[in-house]
Every structure is written in C-alpha cells, then in structure tokens.
Design an enzyme around this catalytic site. Structure first.
Site, PDB file in Angstrom:
ATOM      1  N   LYS A  13     -11.061 -40.741  35.940  1.00 30.74           N
ATOM      2  CA  LYS A  13     -11.410 -39.458  35.300  1.00 30.74           C
ATOM      3  C   LYS A  13     -11.356 -39.576  33.767  1.00 30.74           C
ATOM      4  CE  LYS A  13      -8.150 -36.967  37.317  1.00 30.74           C
ATOM      5  NZ  LYS A  13      -7.409 -37.983  38.103  1.00 30.74           N
ATOM      6  N   ARG A  88      -4.786 -28.686  39.279  1.00 32.42           N
ATOM      7  CA  ARG A  88      -4.178 -29.549  40.302  1.00 32.42           C
ATOM      8  C   ARG A  88      -3.591 -28.736  41.445  1.00 32.42           C
ATOM      9  NH1 ARG A  88      -3.201 -34.168  36.523  1.00 32.42           N
ATOM     10  NH2 ARG A  88      -2.299 -35.906  37.643  1.00 32.42           N
ATOM     11  N   ARG A 127      -2.996 -51.472  35.795  1.00 39.79           N
ATOM     12  CA  ARG A 127      -2.696 -50.628  34.634  1.00 39.79           C
ATOM     13  C   ARG A 127      -1.195 -50.686  34.296  1.00 39.79           C
ATOM     14  NH1 ARG A 127      -4.804 -44.440  34.565  1.00 39.79           N
ATOM     15  NH2 ARG A 127      -2.745 -43.858  35.310  1.00 39.79           N
ATOM     16  N   ARG A 133       3.093 -47.960  31.837  1.00 39.32           N
ATOM     17  CA  ARG A 133       3.398 -46.519  31.964  1.00 39.32           C
ATOM     18  C   ARG A 133       4.334 -46.332  33.144  1.00 39.32           C
ATOM     19  NH1 ARG A 133      -1.601 -42.318  32.364  1.00 39.32           N
ATOM     20  NH2 ARG A 133      -0.392 -41.224  33.962  1.00 39.32           N
ATOM     21  N   ARG A 144       2.841 -39.617  43.279  1.00 40.21           N
ATOM     22  CA  ARG A 144       1.710 -38.925  42.628  1.00 40.21           C
ATOM     23  C   ARG A 144       0.546 -38.755  43.621  1.00 40.21           C
ATOM     24  NH1 ARG A 144       0.542 -42.476  37.627  1.00 40.21           N
ATOM     25  NH2 ARG A 144      -0.951 -40.860  37.051  1.00 40.21           N
TER      26      ARG A 144
HETATM   27  P1  AMP Z   1      -2.365 -37.568  34.516  1.00 38.28           P
HETATM   28  O1  AMP Z   1      -2.433 -38.344  33.232  1.00 38.28           O
HETATM   29  O2  AMP Z   1      -3.438 -36.538  34.651  1.00 38.28           O
HETATM   30  O3  AMP Z   1      -2.275 -38.453  35.735  1.00 38.28           O
HETATM   31  O4  AMP Z   1      -1.002 -36.743  34.464  1.00 38.28           O
HETATM   32  C1  AMP Z   1       0.263 -37.379  34.304  1.00 38.28           C
HETATM   33  C2  AMP Z   1       1.361 -36.452  34.792  1.00 38.28           C
HETATM   34  O5  AMP Z   1       1.356 -35.230  34.040  1.00 38.28           O
HETATM   35  C3  AMP Z   1       1.242 -35.996  36.241  1.00 38.28           C
HETATM   36  O6  AMP Z   1       1.778 -36.942  37.153  1.00 38.28           O
HETATM   37  C4  AMP Z   1       2.057 -34.691  36.216  1.00 38.28           C
HETATM   38  O7  AMP Z   1       3.438 -34.968  36.168  1.00 38.28           O
HETATM   39  C5  AMP Z   1       1.677 -34.117  34.870  1.00 38.28           C
HETATM   40  N1  AMP Z   1       0.463 -33.262  34.954  1.00 38.28           N
HETATM   41  C6  AMP Z   1      -0.750 -33.505  34.373  1.00 38.28           C
HETATM   42  N2  AMP Z   1      -1.623 -32.522  34.636  1.00 38.28           N
HETATM   43  C7  AMP Z   1      -0.961 -31.626  35.410  1.00 38.28           C
HETATM   44  C8  AMP Z   1      -1.324 -30.396  36.029  1.00 38.28           C
HETATM   45  N3  AMP Z   1      -2.580 -29.909  35.923  1.00 38.28           N
HETATM   46  N4  AMP Z   1      -0.389 -29.749  36.768  1.00 38.28           N
HETATM   47  C9  AMP Z   1       0.869 -30.234  36.883  1.00 38.28           C
HETATM   48  N5  AMP Z   1       1.287 -31.389  36.336  1.00 38.28           N
HETATM   49  C10 AMP Z   1       0.390 -32.095  35.600  1.00 38.28           C
END
Ligand code: AMP
Length: 189
Positions: A13, A88, A127, A133, A144
C-alpha cells in the site's frame, strides 16, 4: 477523487500510495506514518501509542479518526486523498464517510491489493532484515495479520456492496500493480 488503498500489512500500500502521489498529485494520508512520526517526536500521543505499535495492536478509533480529521482540515481544497492503512475497523469506515460528507465529498474507490499470506510473510521477513522495524518481527507480524483478518477484512463486503471495491493482483511486480491501479482509476473517471 478519494481513494482507499486497502490490504493487509506488507501488501504494498505504501509503495503504491507514494507512486500515486507522484503521478497524480493526491495527498497520502497514512495513519501508520502519522503514528510513527508522533512517537519519534516524543509527543504525549506518541508515548501513549508506542507500546501498541510495538505489539502490533490497533490504536483506538478515536485517536486515528482525530488524526485524519486534522489532516483533512490541513489540506482543505486538495484534489484528492489516498487513505493508506485507514480505515481499519467498521467504526473508522463510518467516521471516514461522515468526515468526507461534512466536507461535501465521499469515498470514490477502494483499491484492494490481494496478496497471499505466504508472500506477505516472505516480504515482511525481508523488510525486517533490511529496516529492523520492531513490529515486522515474525511473531508481532502474525498479530498484525490476525488483527487485519478480524477487524479490517470485514470492510471488504461492505465496500463491495456499495460498488466501490476494485481488486488488484498485488502479487505482480510493482510496475504491473501500478498499471492495474491506473487501469482501475481510468475506468472510474
Ligand atoms: P501500518 O504502517 O499501516 O502497518 O501501521 C503500523 C501500526 O500503526 C499498526 O500495526 C497499528 O498499531 C497502528 N495503526 C496504523 N493505522 C491504524 C488504524 N487505522 N487504526 C488503528 N491502528 C493503526
């Protein structure tokens, strides 16, 4: 035009959102990037969400909806937004509809990147090795993925029902995925 880039973690994404920003001038709104930036800044919000990020949980709806609301206001008049990693949950999706409606606009397309779990695991191990990370380590990544399957995947039939869902093969090369996305967007215009 307002697009949601939809898919599990590591589906590509972020990569596609950045390319769409370059080629089409959208504003990318990634809640994951916003939360990581808050943490890096040492803000009170950053401190509150730090543990949740590391454990692969979901931050509360109120917090991420507040971040999106703020960004929509900051970018008033932008030609279009790409929502990356948001919504989400069903609650976030409903809030997004309300936030956009209040600004006289709506979600126009939900682009779902379809990638199978084996491929996601292979990508994430790479990654993790390259970027380190914390939440990419295999154990946290499985949390996740579980969260995605439980809380986020239920949005797929909801958006399909509304006629907004477009599916793209996310297993193809980056250029092929980009071409499929552009094809889907052309059909919309
Ligand atoms: P991402 O980079 O989108 O994979 O997000 C990394 C982390 O941020 C996720 O594993 C969640 O802990 C938090 N996070 C990101 N976007 C959301 C969202 N829309 N709702 C809740 N937690 C989020």
């Amino acid at each position: 035009m307002n697009l949601i880039l939809f898919g599990p973690p590591a589906a590509g994404k972020g990569t596609q959102a950045k390319r769409l920003v370059q080629d089409h001038g959208f504003i990318q709104l990634s809640t994951g990037d916003m939360l990581r930036a808050a943490r890096a800044s040492g803000s009170e919000l950053g401190q509150r969400v730090s543990k949740i990020l590391d454990e692969g949980g979901l931050v509360s709806d109120d917090i991420v909806i507040g971040l999106i609301d703020e960004q929509l206001t900051n970018h008033k008049g932008a030609p279009g937004f790409i929502f990356d990693g948001f919504p989400r949950t069903v609650g976030q999706a409903k809030a997004l509809d309300d936030l956009l409606e209040a600004r006289g606009t709506a979600v126009h397309c939900v682009l779902r990147l379809v990638v199978d779990e084996d491929q996601l695991l292979a990508r994430i191990s790479k990654r993790f090795e390259e970027q380190g990370r914390k939440d990419d380590n295999p154990e946290i990544f499985s949390t996740r993925l579980e969260k995605y399957n439980e809380d986020t995947a239920p949005l797929i039939p909801i958006y399909a029902e509304r006629g907004l869902l477009r599916e793209v093969d996310g297993m193809a090369s980056i250029d092929e995925v980009s071409a499929s996305i552009d094809g889907a967007l052309k059909e919309l215009v």
